[in-house]
Scaffold this motif. Structure first.
Motif, mmCIF file in Angstrom:
data_model
loop_
_atom_site.group_PDB
_atom_site.id
_atom_site.type_symbol
_atom_site.label_atom_id
_atom_site.label_comp_id
_atom_site.label_asym_id
_atom_site.label_seq_id
_atom_site.Cartn_x
_atom_site.Cartn_y
_atom_site.Cartn_z
ATOM 1 N N TYR A 42 0.843 -1.195 0.000
ATOM 2 C CA TYR A 42 0.000 0.000 0.000
ATOM 3 C C TYR A 42 0.879 1.246 0.000
ATOM 4 O O TYR A 42 1.816 1.344 0.775
ATOM 5 C CB TYR A 42 -0.904 0.023 1.232
ATOM 6 C CG TYR A 42 -1.840 -1.160 1.288
ATOM 7 C CD1 TYR A 42 -3.018 -1.161 0.563
ATOM 8 C CD2 TYR A 42 -1.525 -2.279 2.053
ATOM 9 C CE1 TYR A 42 -3.876 -2.243 0.607
ATOM 10 C CE2 TYR A 42 -2.370 -3.369 2.097
ATOM 11 C CZ TYR A 42 -3.547 -3.346 1.372
ATOM 12 O OH TYR A 42 -4.396 -4.426 1.407
ATOM 13 N N THR A 44 0.445 5.003 0.752
ATOM 14 C CA THR A 44 -0.486 5.993 1.288
ATOM 15 C C THR A 44 -0.301 7.364 0.650
ATOM 16 O O THR A 44 -1.208 8.179 0.659
ATOM 17 C CB THR A 44 -0.330 6.124 2.811
ATOM 18 O OG1 THR A 44 1.031 6.413 3.112
ATOM 19 C CG2 THR A 44 -0.746 4.847 3.513
ATOM 20 N N SER A 47 -2.622 6.887 -2.391
ATOM 21 C CA SER A 47 -3.813 6.054 -2.191
ATOM 22 C C SER A 47 -3.936 4.963 -3.241
ATOM 23 O O SER A 47 -4.973 4.804 -3.883
ATOM 24 C CB SER A 47 -5.085 6.907 -2.165
ATOM 25 O OG SER A 47 -5.029 7.831 -1.111
ATOM 26 N N SER A 79 -9.239 2.861 -1.242
ATOM 27 C CA SER A 79 -10.011 3.846 -0.488
ATOM 28 C C SER A 79 -10.975 3.131 0.445
ATOM 29 O O SER A 79 -11.606 2.139 0.058
ATOM 30 C CB SER A 79 -10.791 4.723 -1.469
ATOM 31 O OG SER A 79 -11.594 5.645 -0.788
ATOM 32 N N ARG A 80 -11.086 3.636 1.658
ATOM 33 C CA ARG A 80 -12.007 3.077 2.648
ATOM 34 C C ARG A 80 -11.803 1.574 2.820
ATOM 35 O O ARG A 80 -12.764 0.794 2.852
ATOM 36 C CB ARG A 80 -13.447 3.383 2.280
ATOM 37 C CG ARG A 80 -13.738 4.860 2.283
ATOM 38 C CD ARG A 80 -15.192 5.142 2.002
ATOM 39 N NE ARG A 80 -15.416 6.557 2.050
ATOM 40 C CZ ARG A 80 -16.223 7.206 1.250
ATOM 41 N NH1 ARG A 80 -16.918 6.568 0.346
ATOM 42 N NH2 ARG A 80 -16.373 8.510 1.358
ATOM 43 N N ASN A 81 -10.523 1.183 2.879
ATOM 44 C CA ASN A 81 -10.148 -0.218 3.082
ATOM 45 C C ASN A 81 -10.634 -1.156 1.978
ATOM 46 O O ASN A 81 -10.876 -2.343 2.224
ATOM 47 C CB ASN A 81 -10.624 -0.721 4.452
ATOM 48 C CG ASN A 81 -9.931 -0.004 5.576
ATOM 49 O OD1 ASN A 81 -8.740 0.299 5.475
ATOM 50 N ND2 ASN A 81 -10.652 0.276 6.643
ATOM 51 N N ARG A 82 -10.774 -0.623 0.763
ATOM 52 C CA ARG A 82 -11.197 -1.438 -0.383
ATOM 53 C C ARG A 82 -10.374 -1.076 -1.602
ATOM 54 O O ARG A 82 -10.005 0.078 -1.794
ATOM 55 C CB ARG A 82 -12.671 -1.193 -0.706
ATOM 56 C CG ARG A 82 -13.612 -1.709 0.344
ATOM 57 C CD ARG A 82 -15.031 -1.286 0.139
ATOM 58 N NE ARG A 82 -15.527 -1.511 -1.210
ATOM 59 C CZ ARG A 82 -16.804 -1.596 -1.531
ATOM 60 N NH1 ARG A 82 -17.723 -1.458 -0.603
ATOM 61 N NH2 ARG A 82 -17.178 -1.794 -2.765
ATOM 62 N N CYS A 84 -10.083 -0.157 -5.437
ATOM 63 C CA CYS A 84 -11.001 0.580 -6.304
ATOM 64 C C CYS A 84 -10.268 1.038 -7.564
ATOM 65 O O CYS A 84 -9.052 0.880 -7.683
ATOM 66 C CB CYS A 84 -11.596 1.778 -5.560
ATOM 67 S SG CYS A 84 -10.378 2.978 -5.000
#
Length: 110
Positions: A42, A44, A47, A79-82, A84
């Protein structure tokens, strides 16, 4: 049965130009695209997630541990732990970042 979430990603494969692909956004969908167990890195700062299976750890000239991908890599949004889709700007950025310069395109294997 629910509809499968899809996402637009940059697909990078050794010796080939990067390309935009639409793939399933669930972990089981992504696993089916690879031979070995998935790994995810990941970032950050942008994102995004880098999804891959084959890699080696190498030490760069500064003495830092570096991940070297030896197989295909999927670059997707996170995003939002998913997982995408990448934004349009991210798609352009990573297509460009993983493309060979114009004078090296003859080096691509088909």
């Amino acid at each position: 049965m629910g509809k499968t979430r899809r996402m637009k990603v940059v697909w990078v494969e050794d010796g080939k130009p990067p390309q935009l692909k639409t793939v399933g956004a669930e972990l089981c969908d992504l696993q089916s695209l690879f031979d070995n167990e998935l790994r995810v890195h990941y970032s950050t700062s942008d994102s995004i997630a880098l999804i891959f299976d084959k890699h080696i750890n190498a030490i760069n000239e500064d003495g830092k541990n570096t991940l070297v991908f030896t197989g295909a890599v999927i670059i997707c949004g996170f995003s939002r732990n998913r997982f995408c889709s990448l934004t349009q700007a991210q798609q352009e950025k990573y297509l460009k970042q993983f493309s060979l310069p114009e004078n090296c395109k003859k080096c691509w294997r088909t």
